[in-house]
Design an enzyme around this catalytic site. Structure first.
Site, PDB file in Angstrom:
ATOM      1  N   SER A 284       0.742  -1.186   0.059  1.00  0.00           N
ATOM      2  CA  SER A 284       0.187   0.025  -0.002  1.00  0.00           C
ATOM      3  C   SER A 284       0.758   1.344  -0.058  1.00  0.00           C
ATOM      4  O   SER A 284       0.473   2.401   0.181  1.00  0.00           O
ATOM      5  CB  SER A 284      -0.777   0.111   1.173  1.00  0.00           C
ATOM      6  OG  SER A 284      -0.366  -0.162   2.479  1.00  0.00           O
TER       7      SER A 284
ATOM      8  N   LYS B 140      -6.632   3.500   8.892  1.00  0.00           N
ATOM      9  CA  LYS B 140      -5.840   4.584   8.034  1.00  0.00           C
ATOM     10  C   LYS B 140      -6.633   5.965   8.244  1.00  0.00           C
ATOM     11  O   LYS B 140      -6.088   7.115   8.326  1.00  0.00           O
ATOM     12  CB  LYS B 140      -5.660   4.154   6.871  1.00  0.00           C
ATOM     13  CG  LYS B 140      -4.628   2.813   6.559  1.00  0.00           C
ATOM     14  CD  LYS B 140      -4.616   2.727   5.150  1.00  0.00           C
ATOM     15  CE  LYS B 140      -3.479   1.257   5.069  1.00  0.00           C
ATOM     16  NZ  LYS B 140      -3.033   0.973   3.636  1.00  0.00           N
TER      17      LYS B 140
END
Length: 952
Positions: A850, A893
């Site tokens: 990511s 996140k």
């Protein structure tokens, strides 16, 4: 060392090591007869017979040597048990020194020893071949720090053979025995003791040879009454030992006595040799040249042997009495049982057991499956036929105990009230909407069907988010019994499937134990830490759980111990795991995963205020009015000390705060009590004056009036005490205030600081978003120029990155070159630059797909010499063609971005749905962009018109 009469067993020498000897006429004469004749005649006689010598070898094996002794034709004074050789023994003034480990060799006795040194063995053989078969046998001294009463280990014995030369010489006792080498067989040497020796000096070291002086006994008067009395007492004691010690008596009746000139010195040596004394005491007898003193020493040893025999006899008698008493009690109890059984007063054990099992299964007989009833009846019949003392009886009894104790067909009444369940779930946990919704759906289906079906729910999430407590709340909401067992580190299949009944200590598996404990067939079973299953030599527990957690199989779950199918279809299984990826795929396929992402700051504030603080305050015994923890303090505690996704660490810190508050309140209370006590003790004069006035008044009043006065005075005192108590209460303990200014006094210095390193990110630095098992976090990706020159294009990566992130860096470098070529065709930056890409916090391992778009942006920022937009964070993996791939952990996140005061977030387009499902308070105030191509990120990150973070 000779043991004719010994408490140790008698061993035989190897027949090959000694010549064949023939018995003589009077071979059956025991020692008892010899001692009797000595005590009666009180004279020395020569008796024909055989010689038996028993000695302990250095290897711990004893041997018996039988030697024929021929009666000499000369006068009895010249008769001897040892045939003299030529030259005479007294001619040897230099002899080979042989060490004896266990006991000294007495004159006139045989001793086999083992010689491990080939040089010594060769020297002995050579001496024997030269018709000079003599050597010196000397006892080894104990090591300086060793205890002579403790038996040495085999390692110590082996080390004795390593002694050589001067070291061996220093370890030898000075007085020993001149020994004739009778025979040598392999490394076994048979020695015959002749006379005492004393070492004077060492001649050679290897093999050890010494000079010796031949010792003679001191002169004595054989008609001395004291010597006679002592010798007769030695003989008398030996006779007593023979009577009390059956072991000695058996030996003496089997073997005959040493025959020869039986003198007082020889009697002393004989008594010491056959006693069980230790080697130092025997050496003391050997060194004693005074015959009377030697007899006294021997008498002490045989007297001690007599006492040992008496103790042995008393121990044997006590044990015999105890055993006979127990046997008598057992027989009487058996007779009592038989009488009671005949009279019908009591049933035997088997009948009572059978009755108990039938009584236990009778209420469940209608609900119990037919195949189980059949097995129970068969086992009950078998139990009646088995003997109670047999091992099969105990196995059958335990098996029936488990079979009849299980709740066959018994179910607890479930509560399908959705409103009540919602209320209970909200009481126990704040938030967790997804989990609560799933449980309410399960209850609603059960209400419509009229019955509930067992399901397998897997709660996954970071530690401390309440997975285990959620399972307990679900059980309370459904009105089901709760059972929890952890499988973390479980490596034995038998813990789940049970053992076979034939094994000793066999037990059913955890599921059968659960049903027995909860007493219902539809409990809620919480299987904790299912992602931490072990795998050992006893099988694979993850594979064993497949049958337990498969809805198609657990209706007929088969435990190895019970060996009958059990219906687990009504059981509600709730599993917990931190990382779903660690669960084996076949096992995960049978579960319904409900993810618990963790709590944001607002949720932690509610949990701390409404749940944790309240419970901790009650547990510490603190009243609400005694303490106040401000919202600012809780917020600082969450942000600076407890950033984890869960609230377990937050609970620990709150407990720490309240413990310190409790100590502070107790100290303040003790101070107030001490002050009030000081005030009372400071006014004794007023108390005395008041008491004198009351006494005067009472003396001048009649009896009735004085009684009234007493009552009034006590009322005055009580009212005064109440007023004083009110004054103390007014001095109430100060309320303890905890705010962000004094928070560090309670919990110490902050653990976490702001994750933002830069207020304005410089060129080549971009903020990324990461997911960890403890929740989400932000991390910077930094790129700098190391060297620039034609053809020096390269990329160096640091930061303890995993293989996936290293590959992402290479892909980002390629994509960045392509985009720079497209946007700035004339910029040769990547072709001529040696770059260094680093992810800070190098001690923390980092890996995952990511970070590609963040690395690409960092490289382009350095190439363009342009910083990215202020308060921007991004996440997503990039392909070589510039496509953005979806990522996981959107909630974590997003929470991390809010904590770092990020205003703009870039997510892959495929994660739009994940973001839309977040709570409104999580998404509030964020500018989120969803992209599927890197060019969109380029426009958002480097848009000059929107960027306010410019270099000055």
């Amino acid at each position: 060392m000779l043991k004719l009469i010994s408490s140790s067993c008698i061993h035989r020498l190897n027949p090959a090591s000694v010549p064949v000897l023939r018995p003589v006429a009077d071979s059956a004469s025991p020692l008892l007869r010899v001692l009797s004749s000595l005590s009666l005649s009180r004279s020395n006689r020569y008796l024909g017979g055989r010689i038996f010598f028993c000695s302990d070898s250095s290897e711990g094996s004893d041997h018996v040597v039988e030697a024929e002794v021929k009666a000499a034709e000369e006068s009895p004074s010249k008769a001897s048990a040892i045939v003299s050789t030529y030259p005479r023994p007294e001619d040897y003034l230099t002899v080979l020194a042989l060490p004896l480990q266990h006991r000294p060799l007495f004159p006139g006795f045989y001793m086999p020893i083992f010689v491990k040194d080939p040089k010594v063995l060769a020297a002995l053989q050579e001496s024997r071949d030269r018709q000079a078969p003599y050597a010196g046998a000397f006892l080894l001294k104990d090591e300086p720090d060793s205890d002579p009463s403790v038996v040495s280990s085999s390692d110590t014995e082996k080390s004795v053979y390593d002694l050589k030369g001067k070291e061996l010489f220093n370890r030898l006792h000075d007085v020993g025995t001149l020994a004739q080498i009778s025979s040598i067989h392999g490394d076994q040497v048979i020695l015959i003791g002749h006379r005492r020796l004393r070492i004077t000096e060492m001649v050679s070291e290897d093999p050890l040879t010494v000079k010796v002086d031949h010792l003679k006994d001191k002169a004595y008067n054989k008609d001395d009454d004291i010597i006679k009395a002592t010798s007769f007492e030695v003989i008398s004691t030996l006779r007593d030992v023979l009577k009390t010690s059956s072991l000695w008596r058996d030996h003496v009746q089997t073997y005959t006595k040493h025959i020869g000139d039986f003198t007082y010195p020889r009697l002393a040596d004989f008594g010491a040799a056959i006693s069980g004394a230790n080697k130092l005491q025997c050496q003391q007898v050997l060194e004693e040249l005074d015959v009377y003193k030697r007899l006294k020493l021997t008498l002490e040893l045989v007297k001690k042997e007599m006492e040992i025999s008496k103790i042995q006899e008393s121990i044997a008698k006590a044990i015999e009495e105890k055993i006979s008493g127990e046997q008598r009690r057992y027989l009487l109890n058996e007779q009592l049982k038989a009488i009671k059984k005949e009279l019908g007063l009591e049933t035997d054990d088997k009948t009572a057991l059978t009755g108990k099992f039938r009584e236990r299964i009778e209420p469940k007989r209608e609900k119990c499956p037919p195949h189980v009833l059949q097995v129970i009846d068969e086992e009950l019949t078998k139990l009646q036929l088995l003997e109670a003392s047999s091992s099969e009886f105990s196995v059958t009894r335990n098996y029936l105990d488990w079979l009849t104790a299980l709740p066959w067909g018994e179910y607890s009444d479930e509560n399908f009230d959705v409103t009540r369940a919602q209320k209970i779930l909200d009481e126990d946990h704040y938030g967790l909407t997804d989990v609560k919704e799933r449980i309410l759906e399960f209850i609603a289906v059960g209400k419509l069907r009229g019955t509930s079906q067992g399901k397998i729910i897997c709660l996954s999430g970071p530690p401390g988010v309440g997975k285990t407590s959620i399972g307990r709340s679900i059980a309370r909401a459904l009105n089901r019994k709760f059972f929890r067992f952890s499988v973390g580190g479980l490596a034995d299949v038998a813990e789940i499937k049970g053992h076979r009944r034939t094994y000793i200590g066999a037990m059913p598996g955890k599921m059968v134990q659960c049903l027995k404990n909860v007493e219902t067939a539809n409990p809620l079973v919480l299987i904790d830490e299912i992602d931490k299953l072990g795998r050992g030599h006893a099988g694979d527990p993850a594979s064993a759980l497949l049958e337990l957690l498969d809805p198609e199989q657990n209706a007929n779950f088969l435990d190895h111990y019970l060996d009958v199918p059990i219906d687990l279809s009504k059981v509600l299984f709730v599993c917990t795991a931190n990382v779903v990826e660690m669960i084996p795929s076949p096992l995960l396929d049978r579960m319904e995963v409900v993810a618990i992402a963790g709590y944001i700051t607002d949720e932690k504030m509610h949990i701390a205020r409404d749940y944790l603080e309240k419970n901790t305050r009650e547990a510490c015994g603190i009243k609400p009015e005694q303490v106040e923890v401000t919202d600012a303090a809780l917020l600082a505690l969450i942000e600076s000390y407890c950033r984890e996704a869960g609230v377990r660490n937050l609970q620990k810190h709150i407990e720490k705060i309240y413990r310190k508050i409790a100590l502070k309140l107790v100290r303040q209370g003790e101070t107030i009590v001490e002050n009030s006590a000081l005030v009372e003790s400071s006014n004794p004069e007023h108390m005395d004056e008041n008491s004198e006035e009351v006494d005067n008044l009472q003396s001048n009043q009649p009896a009735d009036q004085s009684l009234c006065l007493d009552n009034k005075s006590t009322d005055m005192e009580v009212s005064k005490e109440r007023e004083e108590d009110k004054e103390i209460e007014t001095k109430t303990i100060d309320k303890v205030l905890v705010d962000n200014t004094n928070l560090d006094d309670f919990v110490g210095k902050p653990v976490f600081h702001a994750e933002r390193i830069y207020d304005r990110t410089p060129t080549g630095v971009v903020m990324g978003l990461a997911w960890t098992a403890m929740g989400g976090s932000t991390l910077y990706i930094e790129t700098t120029l190391v060297e620039e020159g034609e053809g020096k294009a390269s990329l160096h990566v640091t930061g303890q990155l995993g293989d996936v992130m290293k590959e992402s860096a290479q892909i980002a470098h390629t994509v960045a070159r392509a985009i720079l070529l497209e946007k700035k065709p004339g910029n040769p930056f990547f072709a001529n630059s040696k770059l260094h890409l680093h992810v800070p916090a190098g001690a923390t391992p980092k890996d995952g797909p990511s970070a590609g778009c963040t690395m690409t942006t960092s490289l382009l920022s350095l190439a363009l010499k342009k910083p990215v937009k202020k308060d921007l964070a991004m996440t997503g993996e990039v392909t070589l063609t510039g496509k953005i791939l979806p990522i996981g952990g959107v909630k974590e996140k997003t929470i991390a971005a809010r904590r770092s005061e990020v205003k703009t977030i870039i997510f892959p387009s495929a994660n739009r749905r994940d973001f839309d499902e977040l709570a409104p308070n999580v998404k509030e105030g964020l500018d989120v962009h969803f992209v599927d191509d890197y060019l969109q990120i380029f426009d958002l990150a480097f848009d000059d018109e929107k960027s306010h973070n410019t270099e000055k």
